[in-house]
Design a protein around this motif. Structure first.
Motif, PDB file in Angstrom:
ATOM      1  N   LEU A  14       0.910  -1.365   0.117  1.00 10.17           N
ATOM      2  CA  LEU A  14       0.088   0.390  -0.053  1.00 10.17           C
ATOM      3  C   LEU A  14       0.788   1.154   0.006  1.00 10.17           C
ATOM      4  N   ALA A  15       1.925   0.835   0.189  1.00 10.50           N
ATOM      5  CA  ALA A  15       3.159   2.136   1.384  1.00 10.50           C
ATOM      6  C   ALA A  15       3.652   2.470  -0.144  1.00 10.50           C
ATOM      7  N   ALA A  16       3.705   1.613  -0.629  1.00 10.98           N
ATOM      8  CA  ALA A  16       4.336   1.762  -3.130  1.00 10.98           C
ATOM      9  C   ALA A  16       3.162   2.400  -4.074  1.00 10.98           C
ATOM     10  N   ILE A  17       2.113   1.921  -3.342  1.00  8.23           N
ATOM     11  CA  ILE A  17       1.417   2.092  -3.834  1.00  8.23           C
ATOM     12  C   ILE A  17       1.445   3.267  -4.332  1.00  8.23           C
ATOM     13  N   LYS A  18       1.022   4.095  -3.451  1.00 11.39           N
ATOM     14  CA  LYS A  18       1.026   5.618  -2.844  1.00 11.39           C
ATOM     15  C   LYS A  18       2.383   6.522  -3.210  1.00 11.39           C
ATOM     16  N   ALA A  19       3.262   6.267  -2.967  1.00 12.14           N
ATOM     17  CA  ALA A  19       5.181   5.871  -3.383  1.00 12.14           C
ATOM     18  C   ALA A  19       5.126   6.685  -4.858  1.00 12.14           C
TER      19      ALA A  19
END
Length: 233
Positions: A14-19
């Protein structure tokens, strides 16, 4: 109910998708190393396959191999003056956005790439924020092999203890051919002072305290993400 490992993987993803939403067409992108950064690299690979045009600089040989397998164009770090956006992970960080990095042994290239970068993004799962640096994760220190014992003695003079990192019963060797010491200073109350002292040790190539090298930290928390922005005083 999700296991702890699966829950962490979900948070990292999820953090990667946002980044990757911070990446724009035509930019030079720094690619971090480690399990959380790998999620971002795979998301970047999807964007490239859908037409995004970027060039990337990897922070490790493993990262380069993954990026190339996803057809992400790789360039040499010496071919550019700066990097637009870097997405990387962290082993832990405090509320002042001071990071400890180097668990995977790529801290030297990671710090060089971060220093070249205009927008530095850290992706993490919910286990990475800590109230006190150094209690959970030891501080990685990259050393020239010739200076290993000397640096260990200097670490002791600074109040720490250290051990030479091993992997599969052999001394761990970095991509640059150096060794890693894992140093225990207990609670690192003054990261800037410790960083300054470590930087003065001859034979010490790089340490894992990353200070003023994060602009945005994106933390996966359950089914959501929290975005932390660096505030200049």
């Amino acid at each position: 109910m999700e296991t702890s490992s699966l829950a962490k993987d979900k948070e990292k993803h999820l953090a990667a998708i946002k980044a990757v939403t911070y990446i724009q067409n035509g930019q030079v992108i720094g690619l971090g190393s480690g399990s959380t950064a790998n999620y971002a690299i795979r998301e970047i690979g999807k964007l490239v396959q859908n037409g995004l045009q970027i060039k990337a600089i990897p922070t490790s040989k493993k990262t380069q191999e993954l990026a190339e397998s996803l057809y992400i164009p790789i360039i040499d770090s010496n071919s550019v003056d700066y990097i637009d956006v870097t997405i990387d992970g962290a082993d832990e960080f405090n509320d002042e956005m001071v990071l400890i990095k180097g668990g995977g042994g790529a801290l030297l290239r990671e710090k060089i790439v971060a220093s070249m970068t205009r927008k530095k993004i850290i992706v993490a799962d919910s286990s990475k924020p800590v109230a006190q640096l150094g209690l959970v994760f030891k501080l990685p220190i990259e050393v020239i092999p010739f200076a290993c014992n000397y640096v260990m003695n200097q670490v002791r003079e600074l109040g720490g203890t250290s051990s030479l990192r091993q992997k599969e019963d052999k001394t761990f060797v970095t991509d640059q051919g150096n060794w890693i010491l894992d140093a225990d200073f207990g609670h690192i109350q003054d990261p800037k002072s410790l960083s300054h002292s470590l930087n003065g040790i001859v034979g010490l190539v790089c340490h894992g305290l990353f200070i003023d090298l994060a602009d945005i930290i994106i933390v996966g928390k359950g089914n959501t993400v929290e975005t932390i922005l660096f505030e200049t005083s």
